[in-house]
Design an enzyme around this catalytic site. Structure first.
Site, PDB file in Angstrom:
ATOM      1  N   GLU A  31      33.384  25.913  52.922  1.00 48.22           N
ATOM      2  CA  GLU A  31      33.619  26.166  54.346  1.00 48.22           C
ATOM      3  C   GLU A  31      33.118  25.056  55.242  1.00 48.22           C
ATOM      4  OE1 GLU A  31      32.528  28.315  52.128  1.00 48.22           O
ATOM      5  OE2 GLU A  31      34.270  29.648  52.064  1.00 48.22           O
ATOM      6  N   HIS A  66      32.172  41.089  53.924  1.00 49.09           N
ATOM      7  CA  HIS A  66      33.573  41.067  54.345  1.00 49.09           C
ATOM      8  C   HIS A  66      33.764  41.967  55.570  1.00 49.09           C
ATOM      9  CE1 HIS A  66      33.941  39.519  50.281  1.00 49.09           C
ATOM     10  NE2 HIS A  66      35.222  39.298  50.436  1.00 49.09           N
TER      11      HIS A  66
HETATM   12  C1  LIG Z   1      31.390  31.402  50.493  1.00 52.02           C
HETATM   13  C2  LIG Z   1      32.605  32.143  50.089  1.00 52.02           C
HETATM   14  N1  LIG Z   1      33.826  31.669  50.447  1.00 52.02           N
HETATM   15  C3  LIG Z   1      34.953  32.333  50.113  1.00 52.02           C
HETATM   16  C4  LIG Z   1      34.918  33.501  49.395  1.00 52.02           C
HETATM   17  C5  LIG Z   1      36.201  34.269  49.020  1.00 52.02           C
HETATM   18  N2  LIG Z   1      36.407  34.153  47.571  1.00 52.02           N
HETATM   19  C6  LIG Z   1      35.985  35.119  46.728  1.00 52.02           C
HETATM   20  S1  LIG Z   1      36.223  34.686  45.115  1.00 52.02           S
HETATM   21  C7  LIG Z   1      36.899  33.205  45.539  1.00 52.02           C
HETATM   22  C8  LIG Z   1      37.333  32.254  44.456  1.00 52.02           C
HETATM   23  C9  LIG Z   1      36.229  31.927  43.503  1.00 52.02           C
HETATM   24  O1  LIG Z   1      36.709  31.063  42.491  1.00 52.02           O
HETATM   25  P1  LIG Z   1      35.770  30.630  41.291  1.00 52.02           P
HETATM   26  O2  LIG Z   1      34.478  30.108  41.820  1.00 52.02           O
HETATM   27  O3  LIG Z   1      36.548  29.719  40.416  1.00 52.02           O
HETATM   28  O4  LIG Z   1      35.405  31.975  40.527  1.00 52.02           O
HETATM   29  P2  LIG Z   1      36.460  32.931  39.773  1.00 52.02           P
HETATM   30  O5  LIG Z   1      36.843  34.004  40.744  1.00 52.02           O
HETATM   31  O6  LIG Z   1      37.614  32.111  39.338  1.00 52.02           O
HETATM   32  O7  LIG Z   1      35.699  33.502  38.614  1.00 52.02           O
HETATM   33  C10 LIG Z   1      36.947  33.056  46.934  1.00 52.02           C
HETATM   34  C11 LIG Z   1      37.520  31.889  47.640  1.00 52.02           C
HETATM   35  C12 LIG Z   1      33.615  33.978  49.050  1.00 52.02           C
HETATM   36  N3  LIG Z   1      33.471  35.134  48.370  1.00 52.02           N
HETATM   37  N4  LIG Z   1      32.513  33.283  49.398  1.00 52.02           N
END
Ligand SMILES: Cc1ncc(C[n+]2csc(CCOP(=O)(O)OP(=O)(O)O)c2C)c(N)n1
Ligand SMILES: Cc1ncc(C[n+]2csc(CCOP(=O)(O)OP(=O)(O)O)c2C)c(N)n1
Ligand SMILES: [Mg+2]
Ligand SMILES: [Mg+2]
Lengths: 379, 322, 379, 322
Positions: free
Chosen positions: D60, D129
């Site tokens: 972000e 959220h």
């Molecule tokens: C700081 C933050 N930004 C955005 C989100 C929304 N979000 C939740 S999961 C996700 C993707 C995470 O991807 P990754 O780190 O590869 O983990 P995966 O879900 O693939 O296991 C996002 C963008 C969040 N939870 N926290």
């Protein structure tokens, strides 16, 4: 094969003009013309003298905190020299030399440290951002600025400067990662001067080089002798080419040293040894170039004397311009808050008050206010 | 009993708590050999060693985020953020984690953490070295926010903060770091978090302030020659509303003074609470003498920005006349 | 020498049990006993079934958003198996298998996704932190937790799990940098499952490997087949040894794949191809272990049938425990805010009101309040 | 004229501004092929291509920091932060840079930026959220803060925000993303930033709210059967105090409703301003019906946390009886 190499790499260290005057013709030939090296040296001398003067100004109460650049002049200057005026320099606060070369008038930097925002009111057509106080935050701006150039399809790039300490901030990581993954034409130029105030580089990065930070992003990275302006010009030219033609960023680690205190508020003797400083005095980029020029009969004492006169004149003229600027006014810190001023702000500006009765004396009509001093509400 | 500056009082509190409890450790930028850029941790690195006084990488989120882990795992870390203007990178760790772990885990994991932060303007410093973000953290449930206005309170409040089982942001008004000295007991004592202090009593007007502004209030009150009750909040969150209410019920008039911008500054919360609790006793609208709703200007103009005795004095005259 | 190497390195990829059943005796022998591999398989089967059940619970409105772990079971389980119960697991939200192995009861994870903080009320003696919703933030806690262990002089370590996307966050960089420079015994375990919701890994890291992120910190780093539990156990054991005895962190990139949607709120068909998913179904870690066991007569259909009965029973018992918990109460979200509750909070809790007249009805004495409904102020 | 949800209205505004001005581009997490986790940017990637609708790394601060650079160098970026709970990592770039560049450079460098952020509770979502941080940004001079409560205003305000020469945080109340539809003109129109809207007129009480709470207010007002004037702020900063003042001078009573915690919530600023401007017209203390001073609970209890018609109704009854 159960264990196979997934990745292999090497990082170069580049040096052309070493501290003993040794010069690598293969890499260095034609890189900087004799005329230009003289001009560059003269430019560095101005910055060096500015540090002296600024230090005195601070000590005599004519300026606030000031960070000397002494010892690091070759880094930002070499980079600026290797770039185009239409490229952007996004700096921290130890890049006077490069900023001036790129077109920022000296008095702007003085005004900044004199506590005057007009020092940040960059003249049109000078593609630099104001000195960045919050460490590590400006690399993201450089990435965005370069991205906008790419978006428009022009081939100008950005080069952002920062220290060894700045590479510890999350914003550095995010900036480098955006640039590498979105193919943005920006150069990350790290001035590793050994210290972040009192904290030695190994606390910021315990890896053998800071250059390898770039490997994390699959970015080209290189380490360079930052007190060797030829080497700096060489690596930044290559990086600029890579950015202009392929939108690829580069991470440059320039090894240099802060010869002075962190700022005028600091006393470096509290945390570092005199002999370390001594060692680096010998590597002073100005001494090195002077030797280079002398060896080639481009320089002698008489020219040095003439230069120091010229330098003094230039710096004191800049100081004069900075000190003679009209005093800023109360209204100044309101007038650039928004393109159009909101009502409450207009009231605060007009009445110089936040309290409601001060803002709207009509509420007091009839009652007689006896102010502690002679001035009226709107004084 | 020694005559100490605010800096010395904090230094003393740190020494005494570190002597007493080896779970207490310091971390931050330049807190070690350099003793902090304001010398608040002077001598501690030498005295307690590099394991308990740690120079960290230059990364505020890292300083607070690792401190949260240290605290969850049984230590009492005291991270320093070098200036309030650099709390920003740590904002997320403070608000999404330090403030939430206790309730998120229904008490299973807690974060006994004291974040030391020099705060406020008036010292001729560069940009982002002069702000007052206390309201931001007062709007964050789960935190406590403290700001002493004197050496005595600084020592007593810091000891309370270090021993507090919850995260405390301990703001140190840099303008009064060395502005004056005060008798500070050598032996340990605490000033409870959540209790305001009546600096001087009065009948006509209640004045509420905190941090470096308290002195500006004193000057204005003396110049005014009126009977004004001055309340130094000392703790911003949780707010000691009982002390304020009692005073305003007596005086019927209140002036709040703070450096932060007026809009959504902590003065807004106090003014609202006063109206809510003392509506029928109010003889005039509560006045807010605050920073303007602008960015804190560079130092040439900072004194035009900060509430001073003159501006406070005018508000006094006006509310008295209302 | 003007251009000399400043740094050279190689990163290994480790694999022991490949998707065709090939097993590397040299690396794998004695790593996991026959008994243990059976137990581990049974444990993975429980998690796999839990995903199925949780998905249905969400679809039928009995649970909120839920992220399936399907396909990634071997990563966190292999790591947990290689560690001690006294070590800390600091996870994200796709590590059910490792968390359960480490001692977290299944119903805790269910309660979390059912919108109940009691799912985070970790039982005493279970060294795990609650699921972390804000991406990338938990690695700093792991670093701090491991630091505290080192501070006290015990030899327990921490292992933190995160995704490929999480490595883009500044907090990841700061955590790794602190750990490397301050010598903190923590393992950074990246589950590279190819996607961050709809964003492919190359947008998070365009370098050949994510493992090389660790090079930036001078950290040991390794890439491992994340669907090969033997390889995961091997690299995490080595990393744990390095942490315990030398306080050195390690960066582990485990290559795996999310077979399901990102969460029940996602529809992966919007952004990825069926054949990519197909390809990874063949690499399913459970299939692989089943083959390994069958080849060694450790497993057959009858045992599989018996297991699926056992699994169903275990999961439905956990669901039962989660669903039969007493409903939480209004007061619950007040009572753990502080060790001792501030006055205003006590009033809000007692009156269920923030408005002053609601908080202090005495201000209304005399006046008659006619509420729109039958409940009184303190209802 | 079409009957649109708030999501559709925003999508339409984005399409029209991107058609009109090729300096406008979108960036954020999952805004591309996926069309955003709430589908607000649905179809835009296909329509405008990957250069103008960019899926960024998951960072972000990176999203906002690069957007600042994009804006300073002539573009009109519209970054999306996926949920308000993830504004935290970008807090520093927003407050130390986006908000300060114009005044820091005395107008030489500006940041025309529109930060889109889904906000607020009530949708049964996981932790972080469901928060409401608007007061944090209202306390940050240099920013504008907008929060529409209807599809019509959403389109008109977003177009104004995109064209605004200063940084705007555009909060989208996710609870009403699809809660109802409204006639939204196909052609372009703007709703000016800084102007509140009188949702319904009344004589007895002034009720002030914004975002998803406006509907709760409507319900409470209808149940109450009283003559209540409902003001939807639409813009939080700068505050349209004239509209509020005119209404309260008429009614003499005011109730403020918002989801954020009460202490230092934006309601405190409004209540203080009302007292400051309408002191002699007030017949009762201004009431704040707000979120409690706790962390927003997980969803099992979120409806107990959020102000609803019942709690608002009680406040109406009480202030009317005062
Ligand atoms: C700081 C933050 N930004 C955005 C989100 C929304 N979000 C939740 S999961 C996700 C993707 C995470 O991807 P990754 O780190 O590869 O983990 P995966 O879900 O693939 O296991 C996002 C963008 C969040 N939870 N926290
Ligand atoms: C975000 C932030 N944190 C802390 C500071 C205080 N500070 C100013 S300069 C400095 C050290 C910077 O070191 P480095 O990046 O190596 O640059 P150098 O001064 O050595 O050129 C620190 C900690 C700051 N300005 N910004
Ligand atoms: Mg440095
Ligand atoms: Mg992933």
């Amino acid at each position: 094969m159960p264990v196979k190499p997934a990745f292999e790499t090497t990082i170069d260290h580049v040096s052309i003009l070493d501290e003993n005057g040794g010069f690598d013709e293969k890499l260095g030939k034609g890189l900087i013309s004799d005329n230009d090296i003289v001009t560059l040296y003269e430019h560095m001398s101005v910055c060096r003298h500015l540090d002296e003067v600024a230090f005195k100004l601070q000590r005599s109460g004519r300026m606030g905190t000031y960070p000397e650049n002494r010892g690091q002049e070759a880094t930002s200057l070499g980079a600026a020299y290797a770039l185009r005026k239409t490229d952007w320099l996004v700096s921290c606060y130890r890049e006077n030399c490069g900023l001036f070369w790129h077109g920022l008038p000296i008095e702007y930097v003085l005004l900044h440290w004199m506590g005057d925002e007009r020092g940040n009111k960059i003249p049109d057509g000078v593609n630099v951002t104001p000195l960045a106080i919050p460490i590590g935050t400006q690399m993201l701006h450089a990435t965005g600025i370069a991205w906008a150039n790419k978006y428009r399809g022009d081939d100008n790039i950005a080069c952002t400067f920062f220290g060894d300490g700045a590479t510890s901030e999350g914003d550095f990581h995010e900036a480098a990662n955006f640039a590498a993954n979105l193919d943005i034409p920006v150069i990350f130029f790290c001035q590793n001067n050994g210290w972040a105030i009192s904290v030695p580089t190994k606390i910021q990065c315990s890896a053998p080089t800071i250059a390898q930070r770039g490997i994390a992003y699959g970015m080209d990275c290189v380490q360079v002798d930052g007190n060797d302006i030829f080497a700096v010009v060489r690596v930044v030219r290559d990086a600029a080419e890579r950015a202009r033609t392929h939108n690829r960023p580069t991470f440059v680690e320039a090894l240099t040293y802060r010869l002075g205190d962190h700022t005028t508020a600091d006393d470096a003797r509290r945390y570092r040894d005199a002999d370390e400083v001594e060692k680096w005095h010998k590597r002073d980029p100005l001494i090195r170039i002077r030797k280079y020029m002398a060896d080639r009969n481009l320089w002698d004492d008489s020219r040095e004397d003439a230069l120091s006169e010229k330098t003094k004149a230039e710096v004191s003229a800049a100081v004069k311009r900075a000190e003679e600027i009209v005093a800023p006014e109360f209204a100044d810190f309101f007038d650039s808050m928004y393109a159009s001023m909101p009502a409450e702000l207009r009231t605060q500006r007009g009445t110089r008050r936040t309290s409601s009765l001060g803002q709207d004396p009509s509420q007091l009509d009839g009652s007689n206010v006896s102010y502690p001093n002679t001035q009226g509400v709107n004084a | 009993m020694a005559n100490l500056t605010l800096v010395q009082a904090i230094n003393l509190a740190l020494i005494q708590e570190m002597e007493k409890d080896d779970r207490v450790m310091l971390l931050g930028e330049d807190v070690g050999a350099n003793g902090g850029v304001f010398r608040v941790t002077e001598g501690l690195h030498k005295r307690f060693g590099g394991d308990r006084v740690v120079d960290t990488p230059l990364a505020e989120s890292g300083i607070i985020g690792t401190s949260i882990g240290l605290a969850m795992n049984g230590l009492r870390p005291i991270p320093e953020i070098q200036f309030e203007g650099f709390l920003g990178p740590a904002y997320d760790q403070i608000t999404t984690h330090a403030a939430r772990f206790r309730t998120r885990t229904r008490g299973a994991l807690t974060v006994p953490l004291t974040i030391r932060v020099p705060v406020g303007g008036g010292i001729h410093a560069p940009e982002l070295h002069s702000d007052s973000p206390e309201a931001i953290y007062a709007h964050t449930p789960g935190l406590k926010v403290v700001m002493p206005a004197s050496p005595y309170d600084a020592k007593g409040l810091l000891i309370s903060a270090i021993r507090d089982p919850d995260p405390v942001i301990f703001f140190e008004p840099k303008r009064i770091y060395r502005a004056f000295r005060e008798e500070v007991p050598e032996d340990e004592y605490t000033v409870p978090i959540g209790e305001a202090r009546i600096v001087r009593e009065g009948e006509e007007i209640t004045m509420i302030s905190w941090g470096a502004s308290v002195i500006q209030c004193m000057n204005a009150i003396e110049e005014s020659g009126r009977s004004i009750e001055l309340v130094d909040l000392r703790t911003i969150a949780p707010l000691d509303m009982d002390t304020i209410e009692a005073s305003v019920r007596k005086t019927g008039r209140a002036v709040i003074v703070h450096e932060a911008p007026k809009t959504c500054g902590f003065g807004a919360e106090i003014a609202s609470r006063i109206m809510e609790r003392c509506f029928l006793h109010l003889e005039a609208p509560v006045q807010r003498v605050a920073g303007f709703d602008t960015v804190m200007p560079y130092y040439k103009l900072e004194l035009e920005y900060l509430p001073d005795a003159e501006r406070i004095g005018k508000a006094i005259a006006e509310i008295a006349a209302y």
